[in-house]
Design a protein around this motif. Structure first.
Motif, PDB file in Angstrom:
ATOM      1  N   LEU A 101       0.843  -1.202   0.000  1.00 61.35           N
ATOM      2  CA  LEU A 101       0.000   0.000   0.000  1.00 61.35           C
ATOM      3  C   LEU A 101       0.877   1.251   0.000  1.00 61.35           C
ATOM      4  O   LEU A 101       0.621   2.213  -0.720  1.00 61.35           O
ATOM      5  CB  LEU A 101      -0.875  -0.035   1.253  1.00 61.35           C
ATOM      6  N   SER A 102       1.911   1.196   0.814  1.00 63.20           N
ATOM      7  CA  SER A 102       2.826   2.331   0.928  1.00 63.20           C
ATOM      8  C   SER A 102       3.481   2.619  -0.423  1.00 63.20           C
ATOM      9  O   SER A 102       3.564   3.769  -0.854  1.00 63.20           O
ATOM     10  CB  SER A 102       3.869   2.006   2.000  1.00 63.20           C
ATOM     11  N   ALA A 103       3.928   1.552  -1.116  1.00 63.13           N
ATOM     12  CA  ALA A 103       4.600   1.739  -2.407  1.00 63.13           C
ATOM     13  C   ALA A 103       3.612   2.283  -3.443  1.00 63.13           C
ATOM     14  O   ALA A 103       3.933   3.213  -4.180  1.00 63.13           O
ATOM     15  CB  ALA A 103       5.195   0.420  -2.876  1.00 63.13           C
ATOM     16  N   GLU A 104       2.402   1.733  -3.462  1.00 62.41           N
ATOM     17  CA  GLU A 104       1.432   2.154  -4.488  1.00 62.41           C
ATOM     18  C   GLU A 104       0.870   3.542  -4.230  1.00 62.41           C
ATOM     19  O   GLU A 104       0.622   4.297  -5.157  1.00 62.41           O
ATOM     20  CB  GLU A 104       0.267   1.157  -4.559  1.00 62.41           C
ATOM     21  N   MET A 105       0.660   3.864  -2.943  1.00 64.21           N
ATOM     22  CA  MET A 105       0.025   5.149  -2.639  1.00 64.21           C
ATOM     23  C   MET A 105       1.059   6.251  -2.384  1.00 64.21           C
ATOM     24  O   MET A 105       0.690   7.406  -2.197  1.00 64.21           O
ATOM     25  CB  MET A 105      -0.859   5.038  -1.388  1.00 64.21           C
ATOM     26  N   GLY A 106       2.324   5.871  -2.331  1.00 63.83           N
ATOM     27  CA  GLY A 106       3.362   6.865  -2.060  1.00 63.83           C
ATOM     28  C   GLY A 106       3.267   7.443  -0.656  1.00 63.83           C
ATOM     29  O   GLY A 106       3.549   8.616  -0.430  1.00 63.83           O
ATOM     30  N   LEU A 107       2.855   6.598   0.303  1.00 65.38           N
ATOM     31  CA  LEU A 107       2.727   7.057   1.692  1.00 65.38           C
ATOM     32  C   LEU A 107       3.775   6.373   2.564  1.00 65.38           C
ATOM     33  O   LEU A 107       3.971   5.156   2.444  1.00 65.38           O
ATOM     34  CB  LEU A 107       1.338   6.700   2.243  1.00 65.38           C
ATOM     35  N   PRO A 108       4.436   7.107   3.449  1.00 69.32           N
ATOM     36  CA  PRO A 108       5.409   6.459   4.340  1.00 69.32           C
ATOM     37  C   PRO A 108       4.734   5.378   5.203  1.00 69.32           C
ATOM     38  O   PRO A 108       3.641   5.600   5.727  1.00 69.32           O
ATOM     39  CB  PRO A 108       5.922   7.607   5.211  1.00 69.32           C
ATOM     40  N   PHE A 158       0.234   9.003   5.833  1.00 65.50           N
ATOM     41  CA  PHE A 158       1.075   7.897   6.296  1.00 65.50           C
ATOM     42  C   PHE A 158       0.241   6.643   6.500  1.00 65.50           C
ATOM     43  O   PHE A 158      -1.004   6.705   6.508  1.00 65.50           O
ATOM     44  CB  PHE A 158       1.782   8.266   7.610  1.00 65.50           C
ATOM     45  N   ILE A 159       0.936   5.535   6.649  1.00 64.11           N
ATOM     46  CA  ILE A 159       0.285   4.284   7.036  1.00 64.11           C
ATOM     47  C   ILE A 159       0.931   3.871   8.352  1.00 64.11           C
ATOM     48  O   ILE A 159       2.127   3.555   8.392  1.00 64.11           O
ATOM     49  CB  ILE A 159       0.505   3.189   5.972  1.00 64.11           C
ATOM     50  N   LEU A 160       0.165   3.936   9.409  1.00 67.23           N
ATOM     51  CA  LEU A 160       0.696   3.622  10.741  1.00 67.23           C
ATOM     52  C   LEU A 160       0.327   2.172  11.058  1.00 67.23           C
ATOM     53  O   LEU A 160      -0.837   1.838  11.209  1.00 67.23           O
ATOM     54  CB  LEU A 160       0.099   4.599  11.746  1.00 67.23           C
ATOM     55  N   ASP A 161       1.351   1.337  11.146  1.00 65.61           N
ATOM     56  CA  ASP A 161       1.142  -0.116  11.212  1.00 65.61           C
ATOM     57  C   ASP A 161       1.491  -0.625  12.619  1.00 65.61           C
ATOM     58  O   ASP A 161       2.614  -0.467  13.085  1.00 65.61           O
ATOM     59  CB  ASP A 161       2.054  -0.706  10.108  1.00 65.61           C
ATOM     60  N   GLY A 162       0.511  -1.215  13.308  1.00 68.85           N
ATOM     61  CA  GLY A 162       0.771  -1.812  14.617  1.00 68.85           C
ATOM     62  C   GLY A 162       0.632  -0.848  15.788  1.00 68.85           C
ATOM     63  O   GLY A 162       1.066  -1.157  16.892  1.00 68.85           O
ATOM     64  N   PHE A 163       0.045   0.277  15.568  1.00 70.06           N
ATOM     65  CA  PHE A 163      -0.203   1.270  16.620  1.00 70.06           C
ATOM     66  C   PHE A 163      -1.530   1.924  16.314  1.00 70.06           C
ATOM     67  O   PHE A 163      -1.741   2.305  15.156  1.00 70.06           O
ATOM     68  CB  PHE A 163       0.914   2.311  16.644  1.00 70.06           C
ATOM     69  N   ARG A 254      -7.329  -2.684  -1.171  1.00 71.84           N
ATOM     70  CA  ARG A 254      -7.315  -1.552  -2.100  1.00 71.84           C
ATOM     71  C   ARG A 254      -8.738  -1.098  -2.443  1.00 71.84           C
ATOM     72  O   ARG A 254      -9.040   0.092  -2.518  1.00 71.84           O
ATOM     73  CB  ARG A 254      -6.539  -1.996  -3.323  1.00 71.84           C
ATOM     74  N   LYS A 255      -9.618  -2.107  -2.632  1.00 73.68           N
ATOM     75  CA  LYS A 255     -11.009  -1.798  -2.986  1.00 73.68           C
ATOM     76  C   LYS A 255     -11.672  -1.011  -1.845  1.00 73.68           C
ATOM     77  O   LYS A 255     -12.314   0.015  -2.081  1.00 73.68           O
ATOM     78  CB  LYS A 255     -11.755  -3.110  -3.233  1.00 73.68           C
ATOM     79  N   ALA A 256     -11.466  -1.495  -0.627  1.00 76.82           N
ATOM     80  CA  ALA A 256     -12.071  -0.817   0.533  1.00 76.82           C
ATOM     81  C   ALA A 256     -11.543   0.617   0.639  1.00 76.82           C
ATOM     82  O   ALA A 256     -12.298   1.562   0.909  1.00 76.82           O
ATOM     83  CB  ALA A 256     -11.754  -1.594   1.809  1.00 76.82           C
ATOM     84  N   LEU A 257     -10.251   0.765   0.404  1.00 75.55           N
ATOM     85  CA  LEU A 257      -9.648   2.087   0.529  1.00 75.55           C
ATOM     86  C   LEU A 257     -10.127   3.016  -0.590  1.00 75.55           C
ATOM     87  O   LEU A 257     -10.464   4.180  -0.347  1.00 75.55           O
ATOM     88  CB  LEU A 257      -8.115   1.956   0.505  1.00 75.55           C
TER      89      LEU A 257
END
Ligand code: AMP
Length: 264
Positions: A101-108, A158-163, A254-257
């Motif tokens: 997701l990070s790579a496709e959306m360009g989000l850290p 951003f994508i905050l993973d695990g928090f 991706r669909k949900a997003l």
């Protein structure tokens, strides 16, 4: 030498120079149409606008028609930042889906356990806690996440993973608003049997069956309430990530997003 001399001029001087040369070269009838436009520095209005200077104007450099660049219909110049929390039980695929997701959306992609592993280089007790499958002290992870979210690379989101993984963490995250208010929570939905299968295939120090079961129990009793707390204020997306086919799981995420983004 010549170049060095020219580079000392500022933009306005350069513009006057160009205009003077053009004025000398062109017949009077063509002069009225000549304008020098500098879109990169173009204010919408104002007496000092150094643009649209017409050769026909009484004094060189006086403000004249200031062309305004408008976006084409339906085209937005600014995209709202997208700040996502990625949640799910251990083994749900947060890391894999988050990376993609990070790579496709360009989000850290900000991974709580990566922040902790980095910190653990100076405090090995933290790594021991992680390897036992226990949650680390909330003050520590809150401070690490807060510091990370204060950096300047998050304009797009951003994508905050695990928090968050605890109620106190969820509350701390909400207090970090409004600058970093979360826009949506993506909760990866995976049944226990599939989680167990994935964990067995992973082989991390905290992936033994006993530790996994303890992590799952902590997830249910401690982390779920934190996600539910967050979901009271933030839309909760629950894509089906149960498939052992990573691409299929990702397609659902991706669909949900995309649906969420289109309704914003
Ligand atoms: P993960 O890679 O997300 O499965 O996390 C691995 C380990 O890091 C967890 O079992 C915890 O020990 C620790 N950890 C990660 N995120 C958090 C958090 N938000 N709060 C407390 N401990 C965490």
């Amino acid at each position: 030498m010549r170049f060095a001399a020219v580079s000392r001029y500022d933009r306005a001087t350069m513009k006057k120079l160009i205009l003077a040369v053009l004025a000398a070269l062109l017949p009077a009838s063509g002069r009225a149409q000549i304008r020098v436009i500098t879109p990169s520095v173009m204010p919408l209005q104002g007496p000092t606008a150094p643009i649209g200077t017409s050769l026909g104007a009484p004094s060189l450099g006086a403000p004249a028609l200031a062309p305004v660049l408008l976006p084409a219909p339906g085209v937005s110049l600014e995209t709202a930042p997208l700040r996502l929390v990625l949640a799910g039980p251990p083994g749900a695929g947060k890391s894999t889906q988050g990376k993609r997701l990070s790579a496709e959306m360009g989000l850290p992609h900000i991974v709580a356990s990566d922040l902790l592993r980095e910190y653990a280089k100076t405090d090995p007790a933290v790594l021991e806690t992680m390897n036992r499958g226990e949650l680390v002290n909330p003050e520590l992870i809150i401070a690490l996440v807060k510091e990370r979210l204060s950096r300047k690379d998050l304009q797009k989101g951003f994508i905050l993973d695990g928090f968050p993984r605890r109620l106190a963490e969820a509350e701390a995250l909400q207090k970090m608003a409004p600058q970093i208010a979360v826009d949506a929570v993506i909760f990866l939905n995976v049944p226990d049997a599939e989680l167990l299968r994935r964990i067995a295939a992973r082989g991390r120090p905290d992936d033994t069956e006993a530790i996994f079961k303890a992590r799952l129990a902590t997830y249910r009793s401690v982390t779920m309430p934190a996600i539910e707390r967050l979901a009271k204020d933030v839309p909760l997306l629950t894509p089906d990530a149960a498939s052992s086919d990573i691409d299929a799981g990702y397609a659902n995420v991706r669909k949900a997003l995309d649906e969420f983004i289109s309704k914003r």
